[in-house]
Enzyme design. Structure first.
Site: not given
Ligand SMILES: O=P(O)(O)O[C@H]1O[C@H](CO)[C@@H](O)[C@H]1O
Ligand SMILES: Nc1nc2[nH]cnc2c(=O)[nH]1
Length: 297
Positions: A39, A70, A92, A94-95, A122, A224-225, A248, A262
């Protein structure tokens, strides 16, 4: 017991082969390195020379990107003379995709000849020493959905991709981690860490209690990835290097007014992107051939 075709109907070896062959017939590039942009880190794809771009929607059997930040395209080109393919946008859980679908590109890359995967993401910093903008080399992961049976390798195993029970204790290649440390030191980067990434399902960010739990379990960052992609890439014998941009700080304190969002994630990506591009491009220039094909047949 479900048959192979009932379980993984459109993610089969034949489907991956069809997609890989379609891509190979539409580009001259024969990638040995695959890069996944996290991200806000899509700019990494802009490093490639003589880029050739395929929208995901034009690629047979490929899922579509649905997340802001993305772009949803595959970029082929060379980086410091090395043929690469770059996912500008990943998928991901969650999609709403099945876990086999979000990891499908790893198998397609393998069939195209990719030996080394470089994955970025991220993530929220759980380690209290981490600051926003730090970059964490992933040395290991905790696959939270995996504890509930959500693993991209669940279902019948296709031996043409890899073994039934692949080892994961060496998921994140030691030499590549050392290379990243060396390059970062040469560049004078003082924001590099190394730690454990925990993947969760999302899309809701974690509660305070969840952050505390993940930290106690040994995770330094949460996202989440990535972990699912690494499992499939290692199963297929590709070596993996991954890094998390700490976008963050995970909220661990009930008195805190901070809230994960986000937009902050994307903004941190913009701030660090050029430095990450430099790190990744020098690493790619120094990559040796991968002989680490121990899990694959
Ligand atoms: O892991 P990438 O794709 O960088 O994305 C991260 O950022 C998103 C949340 O802001 C979520 O999808 C988390 O997994
Ligand atoms: N789950 C999760 N995904 C993120 N992606 C970027 N920041 C975060 C976070 O704080 N938690």
């Amino acid at each position: 017991m479900l048959s192979m075709s009932e379980c993984v109907s459109d993610d089969s070896y034949e489907e991956c082969r069809t997609t890989a062959d379609w891509l190979l017939s539409n580009t001259q590039v024969r990638p040995t390195v695959g890069i996944v942009c996290g991200s806000g880190l899509g700019g990494l794809a802009e490093m490639l020379k003589d880029p050739q771009v395929f929208k995901y929607s034009d690629i047979p059997n490929f899922p579509r990107s649905t997340v802001h930040g993305h772009a949803g395209q595959l970029v082929f080109g060379t980086l410091k003379g090395k043929p690469c393919v770059c996912m500008q946008g990943r998928f991901h859980l969650y999609e709403g995709y099945p876990i086999q679908k979000i990891t499908l590109p790893m198998r397609i890359f393998k069939l195209m000849g990719v030996e080394t995967m470089i994955l970025t993401n991220a993530a929220g910093g759980l380690n209290q020493d981490y600051k926003v903008g730090d970059v964490m080399i992933i040395k290991d992961h905790i696959n939270m959905p995996g504890f509930a049976g959500i693993n991209p390798l669940a279902g019948p195993n296709d031996d043409r991709f890899g073994v039934r029970f692949p080892c994961m204790s060496d998921a994140y290649n030691r030499e590549l981690r050392q290379l990243a440390h060396d390059v970062a030191a040469e560049l004078g980067y003082d924001f590099l860490k190394e730690g454990v990434y925990s993947v969760v399902g999302g899309p809701s960010f974690e509660t305070i209690a969840e952050c505390r739990m993940l930290h106690r379990l040994g995770a330094d960052a949460v996202g989440m990835s990535t972990a699912h992609e690494v499992i499939v890439a290692r199963h297929a014998g590709m070596r993996c290097f991954a890094l998390s941009l700490i976008s963050n700080r995970a909220v661990m304190d009930y008195d805190s007014q901070e809230k994960a969002n986000h937009e902050e994630v994307l903004e941190t990506g913009r701030v660090r992107s050029q430095q990450l591009e430099k790190l990744v491009s020098i690493m790619v220039a120094r990559l040796e051939q991968n002989n680490n094909d121990d899990n694959a047949f």
